[in-house]
Scaffold this motif. Structure first.
Motif, short mmCIF file in Angstrom:
data_model
loop_
_atom_site.label_atom_id
_atom_site.label_comp_id
_atom_site.label_asym_id
_atom_site.label_seq_id
_atom_site.Cartn_x
_atom_site.Cartn_y
_atom_site.Cartn_z
N ALA A 1 40.51 35.99 48.78
CA ALA A 1 40.80 36.97 47.99
C ALA A 1 40.27 38.33 48.20
O ALA A 1 40.02 39.52 47.51
N PRO B 1 44.92 42.79 47.05
CA PRO B 1 45.41 42.96 45.89
C PRO B 1 46.64 42.12 45.12
O PRO B 1 47.66 41.76 45.55
N ILE B 2 46.60 42.59 43.38
CA ILE B 2 47.36 41.25 43.13
C ILE B 2 48.49 42.29 41.73
O ILE B 2 47.79 43.40 41.72
N THR B 3 49.27 42.38 41.66
CA THR B 3 49.85 42.59 40.48
C THR B 3 50.16 41.50 39.09
O THR B 3 50.12 40.21 38.96
N SER C 1 51.01 38.24 40.64
CA SER C 1 51.70 37.52 42.17
C SER C 1 50.07 38.62 42.99
O SER C 1 50.18 39.22 42.99
N HIS D 1 50.25 38.36 47.00
CA HIS D 1 51.96 38.11 48.76
C HIS D 1 50.75 38.97 49.42
O HIS D 1 51.30 39.80 49.96
N ASP E 1 51.51 39.40 53.63
CA ASP E 1 51.84 39.24 54.60
C ASP E 1 51.21 38.87 55.73
O ASP E 1 52.02 38.16 56.52
N TRP F 1 52.24 33.11 49.62
CA TRP F 1 52.64 34.33 48.17
C TRP F 1 52.37 33.16 47.24
O TRP F 1 52.63 31.63 47.42
N ILE G 1 35.96 42.35 36.25
CA ILE G 1 36.87 43.84 37.63
C ILE G 1 37.82 43.17 38.29
O ILE G 1 38.67 42.52 37.51
N ASN G 2 38.80 43.85 39.37
CA ASN G 2 40.22 43.59 39.41
C ASN G 2 40.91 42.28 39.66
O ASN G 2 42.16 42.83 38.68
N ILE G 3 40.29 41.73 39.96
CA ILE G 3 40.27 40.37 40.29
C ILE G 3 40.56 40.04 39.39
O ILE G 3 41.70 38.68 38.91
N THR H 1 41.84 40.30 36.94
CA THR H 1 43.48 40.97 35.09
C THR H 1 43.90 39.78 34.58
O THR H 1 44.56 40.66 33.52
N ILE I 1 50.00 45.67 35.57
CA ILE I 1 48.71 46.26 36.14
C ILE I 1 48.81 45.77 37.63
O ILE I 1 49.32 44.55 38.06
N TRP J 1 47.72 46.30 41.37
CA TRP J 1 45.93 46.65 41.70
C TRP J 1 46.26 47.47 43.00
O TRP J 1 47.25 46.46 44.07
N PRO K 1 39.87 46.55 34.86
CA PRO K 1 41.24 46.31 34.26
C PRO K 1 41.10 46.15 32.10
O PRO K 1 42.22 45.77 31.54
#
Ligand code: FES
Ligand SMILES: [Fe+2]
Lengths: 347, 72
Positions: A173, A176-178, A191, A193, A195, A216, A321-323, A325, B16, B18, B40
């Protein structure tokens, strides 16, 4: 949410289709599936033209289905080849036959205008039949609209909360994702990832990794039906080499087929293909059991959500929200497919 | 090291990102236009409106973020 017609959907695993008649409803259309003596999978409309009796409640005679009510008999193209008591077979005595393709262990059917069925557009999941992978799989019927499963799978941050102790750890959670959308090919890619992450039991027990991992998660959604999660697990700090095979890592290809059955029910086909411990039955058993548990946690949550949404007024509001996207991108591609299917249908 | 930022290779890919360590999203169009946002919905709307509003080579300043409710 409406359905996207003129698309391919998974109706069954190949192993489910045999000499017993199998009933499945896809996009609200009742189907009966079976396999001919020569091994070809067949999907016909599951309603006898005579008095609508389900052919799936009937019996196979060779490669034909004999209706269990009055004996109308259909061949694998859906043509009626026998009616009781008379010589003349009415010209309109036939049931629809659906285009069928068996690929990657799935039985795909095309729902829509059969002239538009192009098998080359079916997305692939080659790991499910690759001898270098071991596969566990299942299917869970869901009492929820398919859009809820799409939302669920497109945002894996829910793993931390709904699947803690199995596949979720805090990092999922928190990372961040792309998100990418290929507008021409109709693919959403997300994605995440990580680390330096905690290793959840699902992977600790199956890979034997002790300690922290580099994890990943790469989602590749081919709407409407096929969802792939490329999962790479490695000891923390181990990355793929610039060239050659990624032999230091463990790979799991997690495949879902999301098939709308009715407006409020969905088939949730799931499979986990792995490239490690492929001959170890105990790992297979563990992963099957664990993934089944995870799928059922989702099923329980989505069934509850369906009840909530069904009881609400049409235009309820939600907050993204951002999650979200990736999920928003998936919804958009789906909406476009729904529209395209409608326009074609009215032409 | 962080993972590759680009996985899809088509000619019409919208992205996009983040931004790590922030709540900021950065949208990148296949035409090169960029814009940042804090949620978003609005960012997808801007991206997918291509080419509308994508001419400026300089990314426009972030708008005051508004919470937009979406019908499902
Ligand atoms: S309903 Fe099938 S033969 Fe009458
Ligand atoms: Fe653009």
């Amino acid at each position: 949410m409406a359905f996207a017609r003129n698309q391919w959907y998974v109706a069954a695993y190949g192993s489910e289709v045999g000499r017993e008649l199998l009933a499945r409803t896809v996009l609200g259309e009742p189907l009966v599936l079976y396999r001919t003596g020569a091994g070809e999978a067949v999907a016909l409309a599951d309603r006898c033209v005579h008095r609508r009796y389900p052919l799936s409640e009937s019996r196979l005679d060779g490669d034909t289905i004999v209706c269990g009510y009055h004996g109308f008999t259909y061949d694998q193209t859906g043509s009626c080849v026998f009616v009781p008591g008379q010589q003349r077979i009415p010209r309109t005595a036939r049931v629809a036959a659906y285009p069928v393709v068996e690929q990657d262990s799935f039985v795909w059917v095309f729902i829509g205008d059969r002239d538009r069925a192009d098998p080359t557009t079916i997305p692939r999941a080659p790991w499910l039949t690759d001898p270098r992978y071991a596969v566990v799989r299942g299917m869970a019927p869901l009492n929820a609209r398919y859009g809820l499963l799409v939302d669920n799978l497109m945002d894996l941050s829910h793993e931390t909360y709904l699947h803690g102790g199995y596949i979720g750890t805090p990092e999922v959670a928190n990372t961040p994702i792309t998100t990418e959308v290929d507008d021409e090919r109709g693919i959403v890619y997300v994605s995440r990832h990580m680390d330096d992450a905690e290793c959840p039991p699902f992977y600790a027990r199956s890979t034997g990794i002790q300690g922290r991992i580099t994890r990943w998660q790469d989602i590749e959604y081919h709407p409407p039906c096929l969802y792939l999660l490329h999962s790479r697990i490695a000891p923390q700090g181990v990355y793929p080499p610039a060239q050659g095979e990624d032999t230091e890592a463990f790979h799991a290809e997690i495949v879902y087929a999301i098939t709308p059955s009715t407006e409020n029910t969905t088939y949730d086909f799931w499979a986990v293909a792995r490239d490690f411990a492929i001959d170890d039955e105990s790992v297979s058993e563990y992963l099957h059991q664990s993934n089944h548990t995870v799928v059922m946690q989702d099923v329980t949550a989505l069934n509850i959500l369906e009840q909530v949404i069904a009881a609400e007024p049409e235009k309820y509001q939600e907050l993204s929200i951002n999650i979200d996207t990736g999920g928003l991108a998936a919804r958009r591609l789906l909406a476009r497919m729904v529209d395209a299917g409608r326009v074609e249908a009215t032409r | 090291m962080s993972g590759p930022a680009r996985m899809l290779t088509g000619d019409r890919v919208y992205r996009i990102h983040w931004m790590p360590g922030t709540d900021i999203l950065r949208g990148v169009c296949h035409c090169g236009a960029e814009r940042v946002a804090e949620e978003p919905v609005e960012l997808w709307e801007w991206l997918l409106a291509h080419p509308q509003g994508h001419h400026s080579p300089v990314p426009p300043a972030p708008e005051v973020p508004t919470r937009t409710a979406v019908p499902a």
